[in-house]
Design an enzyme around this catalytic site. Structure first.
Site, PDB file in Angstrom:
ATOM      1  N   GLU A 204       0.801  -1.228   0.000  1.00  0.00           N
ATOM      2  CA  GLU A 204       0.000   0.000   0.000  1.00  0.00           C
ATOM      3  C   GLU A 204       0.829   1.270   0.000  1.00  0.00           C
ATOM      4  O   GLU A 204       1.002   1.930   1.035  1.00  0.00           O
ATOM      5  CB  GLU A 204      -0.967   0.003   1.187  1.00  0.00           C
ATOM      6  CG  GLU A 204      -1.991  -1.084   1.101  1.00  0.00           C
ATOM      7  CD  GLU A 204      -3.180  -0.864   2.039  1.00  0.00           C
ATOM      8  OE1 GLU A 204      -3.147   0.089   2.834  1.00  0.00           O
ATOM      9  OE2 GLU A 204      -4.136  -1.634   1.943  1.00  0.00           O
ATOM     10  N   GLU A 392      -5.380  -8.291  -0.027  1.00  0.00           N
ATOM     11  CA  GLU A 392      -6.121  -7.989   1.207  1.00  0.00           C
ATOM     12  C   GLU A 392      -7.567  -7.674   0.863  1.00  0.00           C
ATOM     13  O   GLU A 392      -7.833  -6.991  -0.128  1.00  0.00           O
ATOM     14  CB  GLU A 392      -5.564  -6.757   1.951  1.00  0.00           C
ATOM     15  CG  GLU A 392      -4.273  -6.992   2.673  1.00  0.00           C
ATOM     16  CD  GLU A 392      -3.786  -5.758   3.429  1.00  0.00           C
ATOM     17  OE1 GLU A 392      -4.619  -4.913   3.838  1.00  0.00           O
ATOM     18  OE2 GLU A 392      -2.563  -5.652   3.603  1.00  0.00           O
TER      19      GLU A 392
HETATM   20  C1  PNW Z   1      -4.588  -1.802   5.090  1.00  0.00           C
HETATM   21  N1  PNW Z   1      -7.874   3.717   4.245  1.00  0.00           N
HETATM   22  O1  PNW Z   1      -4.567  -0.482   5.535  1.00  0.00           O
HETATM   23  C2  PNW Z   1      -3.259  -2.349   5.547  1.00  0.00           C
HETATM   24  O2  PNW Z   1      -2.495  -2.968   4.560  1.00  0.00           O
HETATM   25  C3  PNW Z   1      -3.353  -3.183   6.778  1.00  0.00           C
HETATM   26  O3  PNW Z   1      -2.132  -3.129   7.456  1.00  0.00           O
HETATM   27  C4  PNW Z   1      -4.526  -2.711   7.621  1.00  0.00           C
HETATM   28  O4  PNW Z   1      -4.584  -3.302   8.871  1.00  0.00           O
HETATM   29  C5  PNW Z   1      -5.789  -3.004   6.823  1.00  0.00           C
HETATM   30  O5  PNW Z   1      -5.732  -2.407   5.546  1.00  0.00           O
HETATM   31  C6  PNW Z   1      -7.073  -2.548   7.507  1.00  0.00           C
HETATM   32  O6  PNW Z   1      -7.054  -1.167   7.702  1.00  0.00           O
HETATM   33  C7  PNW Z   1      -5.449   0.490   5.185  1.00  0.00           C
HETATM   34  O7  PNW Z   1      -7.914   4.706   5.014  1.00  0.00           O
HETATM   35  C8  PNW Z   1      -5.493   1.596   6.005  1.00  0.00           C
HETATM   36  O8  PNW Z   1      -8.584   3.701   3.175  1.00  0.00           O
HETATM   37  C9  PNW Z   1      -6.290   2.666   5.685  1.00  0.00           C
HETATM   38  C10 PNW Z   1      -7.057   2.617   4.525  1.00  0.00           C
HETATM   39  C11 PNW Z   1      -7.031   1.514   3.711  1.00  0.00           C
HETATM   40  C12 PNW Z   1      -6.223   0.442   4.048  1.00  0.00           C
END
Ligand code: PNW
Length: 486
Positions: A204, A392
């Site tokens: 990401e 994911e």
């Molecule tokens: C992902 N957003 O993070 C990460 O790869 C993981 O480590 C995390 O735990 C998981 O998704 C759940 O959040 C994100 O704000 C964090 O759109 C924020 C966002 C998307 C994905």
């Protein structure tokens, strides 16, 4: 209303398609849908990899053990006021010590793959220099245990826990970090690729670049100006490219290389031609500084023009590195962004969220199962990617253990069922998605949200470390056993 400046033909050119392809409906531009009965009844192709995903800092704990150096997340999470409740990943799921029990849980579920990340500062405590053999020991033992359980390791090299020593020299603001990342990736691939066959460089890009260096809600917590931020983004994609080349040069034959990115999940508001075209164009432009430059080896004109004097400094050589060919593309998909056609110069516009739009426990996680169709669909249509994984997908829910000791997360089951239905739609149309990694195996450290947002299909009592599979684990086990939906 499509912008008149974009004819059907020029739009096709924009996508790199031939003029004859321009006369096909957009949804037909993928490869031929699989035929045969194997996809009937909601089933997925044979050999589909059902997995789950985690990340080092979110599950491992043991932050001071066996010579691990501090990372930016150790520093950030210990700064007052930065995380919910002051939560840190010091202990997290204690996966560092409990991995054998957790692999037993994976085996019980029937998982075919497990996606985890390597903590850079376990291998290189200060980011560069001599490797720490004890850091490798843990991953060696874990990978051996996975293979013994019949589970394929999918290894991510960077899931946001940059060695603090590199941040002290500017972190991703410094081009040397991209070079150090390449070196670290080569060393890890050389060591692990006799057993781990799938590597992802970064996880990401937008999360660690935008949230970490522009919004300041994630480590290192900086709020850089637009130009400095654009340069950080450039160094991050450059780091990815250098890592691809280093893995390629050092890994055993048969190793596959990709990344796990979370492109903005652009979905057309209505599935008519004008909105489909707008969504495809928006997907390419809204992801210009990450996935698009990686897939095309160049920044889009619109991106560079939009930044003007704040555009990143780069060389042609660097663009070539960033565009290094990949074996697969991993896509993290959570919530959608709805887009419609417009007469603006861009030809599309993002649609605002109505107040009543449903979301899961995290308010950013809007529900939109169609995103699990559109993200792989756009990636396939725009760039002809031949191998994709959903690296994911999952959601937070307000899980409670009831009097019978059960967690009945019917909302998560509903979310997963609907998303998987849309993934099946994509696969049935010939979009080459080879596997799906549910986020996450365990409730874990949800970054700035601490332990308050649970994403696991296994409940974790963070006081006792007791694991309790939720209803969603039972659902996922049934999906895996049937290789699809009922
Ligand atoms: C992902 N957003 O993070 C990460 O790869 C993981 O480590 C995390 O735990 C998981 O998704 C759940 O959040 C994100 O704000 C964090 O759109 C924020 C966002 C998307 C994905």
């Amino acid at each position: 209303m499509m912008n008149a400046r974009f004819s059907r033909r020029s739009f096709a050119r924009l996508l790199g398609l031939s003029a004859s392809a321009a006369s096909l409906p957009l949804h037909a531009l993928g490869s031929a849908p699989p035929t045969g009965s194997d996809l009937a009844g909601g089933r997925f192709p044979e050999g589909f990899v059902w997995g789950s995903a985690t990340a080092s800092y979110q599950v491992e704990g043991a932050v001071r053990e066996d010579g691990r150096g501090p990372s930016i997340w150790d520093t950030f999470s210990h700064m007052p006021g930065k995380t919910h409740n002051g939560d840190t990943g010091d202990i997290a799921d204690d996966f560092y010590h409990r991995y054998l029990d957790d692999i037993a849980l994976m085996k019980e579920l029937g998982l075919k793959g497990f996606r985890f990340s390597i903590s850079w500062s376990r291998i290189f405590p200060t980011g560069t220099g001599a490797a720490n053999p004890k850091g490798f020991d843990f991953y060696d033992r874990m990978i051996d245990a996975l293979l013994a359980a019949g589970i394929q390791p999918y290894c991510t090299l960077y899931h946001w826990d940059l060695p603090q020593a590199l941040e002290d020299k500017g972190g991703w603001q410094n081009k040397d970090t991209a070079k150090a990342f390449g070196e670290y990736a080569g060393v890890v691939a050389k060591h692990l690729s006799d057993r781990a066959k799938q590597f992802m460089t970064v996880n990401e890009l937008s999360s660690f670049v935008d949230i970490g260096y522009r919004e300041g809600r994630h480590a290192p917590g900086l709020r850089l100006d637009r130009g400095r931020h654009a340069q950080v983004a450039h160094h991050a994609v450059l780091g990815h490219g250098l890592a691809v080349q280093a893995i390629r040069a050092n890994a055993k034959p048969g190793t596959k290389i990709g990344l796990a990115d979370n492109p903005a999940a652009i979905c057309p508001v209505i599935e008519t031609r004008e909105h489909l075209e707008a969504a495809s164009r928006a997907f390419r432009e809204e992801n210009a500084k990450f996935l698009t430059v990686i897939m095309e080896g160049k920044y889009t004109e619109q991106y560079l023009r939009g930044l003007g004097a704040d555009a990143p400094k780069f060389t042609d050589e660097e663009l070539k590195t960033i565009g290094s060919p990949l074996d697969f593309v991993g896509l993290n998909v959570y919530g959608p962004h709805w887009v419609r056609a417009s007469s603006s110069p861009k030809g599309y516009e993002m649609v605002e969220w109505p107040a009543s739009y449903p979301h899961m426990l995290s308010d950013w996680l809007h529900v939109g199962p169609e995103s699990l169709y559109w993200v792989p669909k756009h990636t396939h249509t725009l760039w002809g990617v031949k191998e994709m994984y959903i690296t994911e997908n999952g959601c937070s829910a307000s899980d409670v253990v009831n009097n019978q000791g059960q967690v009945l997360d019917t909302d998560r089951v509903m979310y997963l069922r609907n998303y998987l239905t849309q993934l099946h739609r994509a696969v049935s149309e010939g979009v080459p998605v080879k596997g799906y990694f549910l986020w996450s195996l365990l409730d874990n450290y949800e970054w700035a949200d601490g332990y308050d947002r649970r994403f696991g299909i296994t409940h974790v009592d963070f006081r006792t470390q007791k694991r309790t599979p939720k209803l969603s684990a039972e659902f996922y086990k049934a999906v895996i056993a049937r290789n699809g939906l009922a």
